[in-house]
Enzyme design. Structure first.
Site, PDB file in Angstrom:
ATOM      1  N   SER A 144      -2.203   4.795  -3.783  1.00 32.91           N
ATOM      2  CA  SER A 144      -2.285   4.520  -2.837  1.00 32.91           C
ATOM      3  C   SER A 144      -1.562   3.417  -1.514  1.00 32.91           C
ATOM      4  CB  SER A 144      -4.001   4.643  -2.390  1.00 32.91           C
ATOM      5  OG  SER A 144      -4.608   3.695  -3.469  1.00 32.91           O
TER       6      SER A 144
ATOM      7  N   LYS B 263      -3.626  -4.333   1.606  1.00 34.98           N
ATOM      8  CA  LYS B 263      -3.658  -3.636   1.985  1.00 34.98           C
ATOM      9  C   LYS B 263      -5.510  -3.100   2.724  1.00 34.98           C
ATOM     10  CE  LYS B 263      -5.008   0.834  -1.259  1.00 34.98           C
ATOM     11  NZ  LYS B 263      -5.330   1.279  -3.008  1.00 34.98           N
TER      12      LYS B 263
ATOM     13  N   SER C 118      -3.205   3.075  -8.751  1.00 36.30           N
ATOM     14  CA  SER C 118      -3.185   3.079  -7.361  1.00 36.30           C
ATOM     15  C   SER C 118      -2.125   1.515  -7.102  1.00 36.30           C
ATOM     16  CB  SER C 118      -4.022   2.688  -6.306  1.00 36.30           C
ATOM     17  OG  SER C 118      -4.566   4.520  -5.856  1.00 36.30           O
TER      18      SER C 118
END
Lengths: 482, 470
Positions: B143, B68, B167
């Site tokens: 996210s 990420k 997330s």
């Protein structure tokens, strides 16, 4: 001016840089330097993703200070974030201990002139990180930022508003300085900002309990300037109040050149700090065991040591006080005193002879501190009149200049005890022969003439004769009538 | 995959090239990646092959993965999907990146996300939203949107993610993959750009629980660089007894019927293997949400204060003085959602009497935590939905912010309590994946993984690929 009816109330806030090897939350070196931006780690620059790791040594040093001022040490150590934007504050917040200061309720005892102590209440002391420095004017209209100081461990020490004179407050600052250096937790270099002092000053009618409007004077880094600044500020406020005006709550700075304080910013401009507990630093506990260990390892503190010097060595309080102005000095005295029993002589030697010589040479007295056994030997010779004090100092001076041992120095200087004694007798003989009248008068009871005679002997010897030895000779050979 | 590499049926270079090719082919449609590091990946793969050849390897050596874009990877851009860090190159490796590197894993690139991990749709990314591989008109969740979609579409076998309020688990549910958020403090946060430090926890998005276990085995453990990491004896070998699993029926009544029936099936599957279910009542989701809100927004105010245009990242061009520099840099550099959260955060840090909303929220957090602790006296684990819906259309009208925030209502409690939670796929509704999560007491990570693995041995939802990306 009816200044007698006004009473100043002063509280201090000090920031002491702790002399740890690394910074409070990063491994970068904690070291003063003029070269900007060299003592840095990614954390100090607030590079995204970096995290703080508490320097346990800094915590230990802060606790040592707390124990020395008899404060309560919080068993749980917590940190908070204090948010404000400033270019030399990289994270946009400063880590401090707002909700739960490490130390509370300590005391600094300031000796009163007559006797006893004025107790200054240290309401709290906590750990926090220092900011960087903004530097103006190096590159045109830009401001440069030196991050070296970012993250330097600071101990913020706050006294309650309990002091009623500039003298007491300045003395409090001096004592805290002495203590942190004594404990070895700070370098105490005032000019490098190792110790910075803010003062909160208000005045009130005598007998009134409520405090007046306080004014803060920021960043005064000398004992004298602090006293001057406070004196100026107290009279400024009294004048204002006497003329029916009001004191404005504000922050002022002191200008040592014209000895005045000036408005820096009004209190209304101060931002909301939006404190939150720092989630990167989970609370840690300090066990009673750890605290006791630190307490037991504390050095003997200045006050008790001073008292002991009076008691053990029979020194005057003035001497004892001077000798305990720093731990180094006190240690040096005791190291010599362990080997040479005329303690007053030792004190005199360190505080007068060596200091005088250092002053003349414009060096620090410590640079003339030769090994205690050597000092003991030299002082022994002085005691046995094998050396005059002047000669002893010459030896030290020679040792300092040429880095040689005392025997070697004596040899090079051509100091030969027996012949020197003979020489003194010779010189005295010369003087007494050519000043027979004066000698007669002296012998007949005019004591004042001794100084003249001694002066003549010194003159004849071209300064080589030690006046005290000459005096002793006179006493021995020519005893005046009573 | 590890077995294939070990048997030399395939080399790491071939495997890496395979994924790089797939990324090149499919990513334009999905937008999973912010940065792809093809050359670097092939170099790492070569090295991994060499390590395997000389027998100096672990199970994960040579296996590709993606990070990420809030994990710092040395010399690679770390943008947090923000204009603020659009050109920021990290000068160091995050701890979990380093630990995975040390195993010889091959980093393919950095994945898209909501800006600074603030969002649950992927739509707050400066680089545009990632779309859902199961239906490209739908969001991937957030996210950790790029990580979830990349694993779902087979553009990477595994991904790292971060979970502050769901997330990892919510995008895992939307994309039909396994999302694991360990106990707070098990994985180091060092090198992961912070949103809300007391809630953030790095974790993984993988196809299977077994894969999650392999990664967790490497990533977890005390890190001297992160004071919040906690040392616990690793209880790796865990035999699952018959468990009591808590069933918060109110949660299940709170969601649309088709979804609820899919989720209820999970209970039946687990019951069939001998586990018992027990009705429980958990703290009110509204209270959890409000608490989560105040704490995450409050903390983000301080975490994002460093983005001031002074030392790194974006700086507004035309500035006249320092205040102006701060203001313009932050107005231009942050997206709308980030600004909204900073504003809200400042509100909770300054308003409320006698104590700020933030302080009150911390007290409520403690109560929620205590309540969960009590619950775990009665049950071993808790079963809960990962999200109250399936993936929403990308073009949905988002004017109702609060409805969007309510997406997190089943996930935030695990973050508030620092509890481990794992989301696994458990069915579909309208051809879109549905996820369920299991939540455990603190430090029950390995047992939790074992239970989730047992579920995956009984089902095959985690093995399904979106047909478009076969």
């Amino acid at each position: 001016m009816k200044s007698e009816c006004w009473e100043p109330v002063i509280g201090l806030e000090l920031h002491v840089q702790l002399n740890t090897k690394s910074k409070l939350f990063s491994p970068a070196p904690n070291q003063y330097t003029d070269i900007p931006n060299v003592h840095l780690d990614t954390y100090d620059l607030a590079i995204p993703g970096t995290l703080p790791v508490l320097n346990r040594i800094a915590l230990r040093k802060a606790i040592e200070f707390g124990l020395a001022i008899e404060a309560n040490v919080s068993p749980i150590v917590q940190f908070d974030r204090k948010s404000f934007f400033y270019p030399d504050l990289p994270k946009g917040y400063q880590i401090c201990q707002y909700h739960n200061p490490l130390l509370i309720d300590g005391v600094i005892k300031i000796p009163k002139e007559e006797s006893g102590y004025t107790e200054v209440d240290i309401s709290s002391a906590h750990l926090e990180e220092d900011a960087g420095k903004s530097i103006h004017g190096i590159i045109d209209e830009y401001t440069g930022i030196d991050h070296n100081r970012v993250g330097t461990p600071l101990l913020e020490i706050v006294t309650s508003p309990c002091m009623n004179s500039a003298d007491t407050a300045a003395e409090c600052f001096r004592q805290i300085h002495q203590l942190v250096v004594w404990l070895g937790i700070s370098d105490g270099h005032l000019h490098e900002g190792s110790l910075r002092c803010d003062a909160n000053i208000s005045v009130r009618k005598q007998g009134q309990s409520a405090l007046g409007t306080p004014v803060e004077i920021k960043n005064v880094n000398s004992f004298r300037f602090l006293r001057e600044a406070m004196e100026f500020e107290v009279s400024r406020q009294i004048e204002l109040l006497n003329s029916g005006e009001q004191v404005t709550r504000e922050t002022r700075t002191y200008n040592s050149r014209d000895k005045q304080t000036r408005t820096m910013r009004s209190k209304e401009e101060i931002p909301q700090y939006r404190y939150i507990p720092d989630p990167d630093l989970p609370p840690i506990t300090v066990s009673t065991d750890e605290i006791e260990k630190l307490r037991n390892a504390l050095p003997e503190l200045p006050k008790p040591r001073c008292d002991r010097f009076v008691k053990t060595y029979g020194l005057t309080p003035k001497f004892a006080n001077q000798l305990t102005s720093s731990r180094q000095l006190a240690d040096y005295f005791e190291d010599i005193a362990n080997q040479f029993q005329d303690f007053e002589q030792v004190a005199n030697w360190i505080l007068h002879d060596l200091k005088g010589l250092a002053k003349k040479k414009q060096i620090k007295p410590e640079e003339l501190w030769i090994a205690p056994p050597q000092v003991a030997k030299i002082l022994g010779k002085v005691q046995k009149r094998q050396l005059s004090r002047t000669q002893a100092l010459d030896v030290i001076n020679h040792m300092f200049e040429h880095k040689v041992e005392p025997n070697e120095a004596e040899r090079i200087l051509g100091i030969n005890l027996s012949s020197d004694f003979e020489k003194i007798s010779d010189w005295i003989l010369q003087v007494t022969e050519s000043n027979a009248d004066v000698l007669n008068n002296y012998m007949n009871g005019n004591h004042k003439l001794l100084d003249y005679l001694v002066g003549q002997v010194v003159k004849v010897s071209r300064g080589r004769a030690d006046p005290s030895l000459v005096k002793d000779h006179f006493y021995e050979k020519y005893s005046p009538k009573d | 995959m590890s077995e294939q590499l070990q048997a030399k049926e395939i080399s790491s270079v071939e495997l890496t090239q395979y994924y790089l090719d797939r990324i090149r082919e499919h990513d334009p449609a999905l937008n999973c990646f912010i940065t792809v590091v093809a050359d670097r990946a092939l170099k790492e793969a070569k090295k991994a092959d060499h390590q395997r050849a000389v027998g100096n390897n672990g199970l994960l050596t040579g296996i590709p993965l993606v990070h990420k874009d809030l994990f710092c990877v040395k010399d690679v851009k770390t943008t947090c999907a923000s204009k603020m860090l659009a050109d920021f190159v990290a000068p160091y490796d995050a701890t979990i990146v380093r630990r995975l590197n040390n195993q010889g894993m091959v980093c393919l690139g950095k994945t898209n996300m909501d800006e600074f991990a603030m969002g649950s749709s992927g739509k707050t990314s400066f680089w545009g939203p990632t779309v859902n591989p199961w239906d490209v008109t739908k969001v991937a969740g957030g996210s950790s949107s790029g990580s979830a979609a990349a694993v779902a579409a087979g553009l990477a076998p595994a991904a790292t993610g971060s979970d502050t309020g769901g997330s990892i688990r919510q995008p895992a549910a939307f994309c039909g993959v396994t999302g694991f958020k360990p106990t707070y403090g098990r994985n180091s946060r060092y090198g992961m750009v912070a949103f809300s430090s007391s809630l953030d926890q790095p974790g993984t998005l993988t196809r299977t629980v077994e894969d999650a276990k392999l990664l967790f085995d490497v990533t977890n453990g005390v890190d001297t660089k992160d004071a919040s990491t906690i040392n616990t004896a690793a209880d790796r070998e865990y035999k699952l007894p018959r468990l009591t699993i808590g069933y918060p029926s109110k949660f299940f009544e709170d969601i649309p019927t088709p979804l609820m029936s899919v989720l209820a099936d999970v209970r039946h599957t687990l019951e069939k293997t001998g586990h018992n279910f027990k009705e429980i009542e958990l703290p009110d989701v509204q209270k959890c949400l409000a608490t989560y809100f105040a704490i995450s927004r409050g903390e983000c105010v301080t975490n994002l204060a460093r983005f001031d245009g002074i030392r790194f990242g974006f700086r507004s061009k035309e500035v006249s003085n320092i205040d102006n520099l701060y203001t313009k840099t932050r107005i231009e550099g942050f997206g709308a959602e980030v600004k909204r959260r900073i504003l809200f955060g400042n509100y909770v840090l300054t308003n409320g009497k006698p104590e700020t909303h933030f302080v009150k929220a911390q007290k409520v957090r403690r109560l929620i935590h205590d309540r969960y602790t009590q619950t775990f006296n009665d049950v071993d684990f808790i079963l809960a939905p990962s999200a109250p819906t399936v993936a929403a259309p990308v073009l949905a009208d988002d004017h109702d912010q609060f409805e969007l925030y309510r997406q997190d209502r089943f996930t935030v409690a695990a973050n508030l309590g620092g509890l481990p939670a794992i989301g696994v796929p458990c069915g579909t509704v309208n051809s879109l994946p549905v996820g369920i999560q299991l939540i455990g007491p603190r430090f029950s990570d390995w047992q939790l993984l074992e239970l989730a693995a047992e579920y995956q041995r009984l089902t095959d939802w985690h093995l399904r690929y979106p047909s478009k990306f076969l």
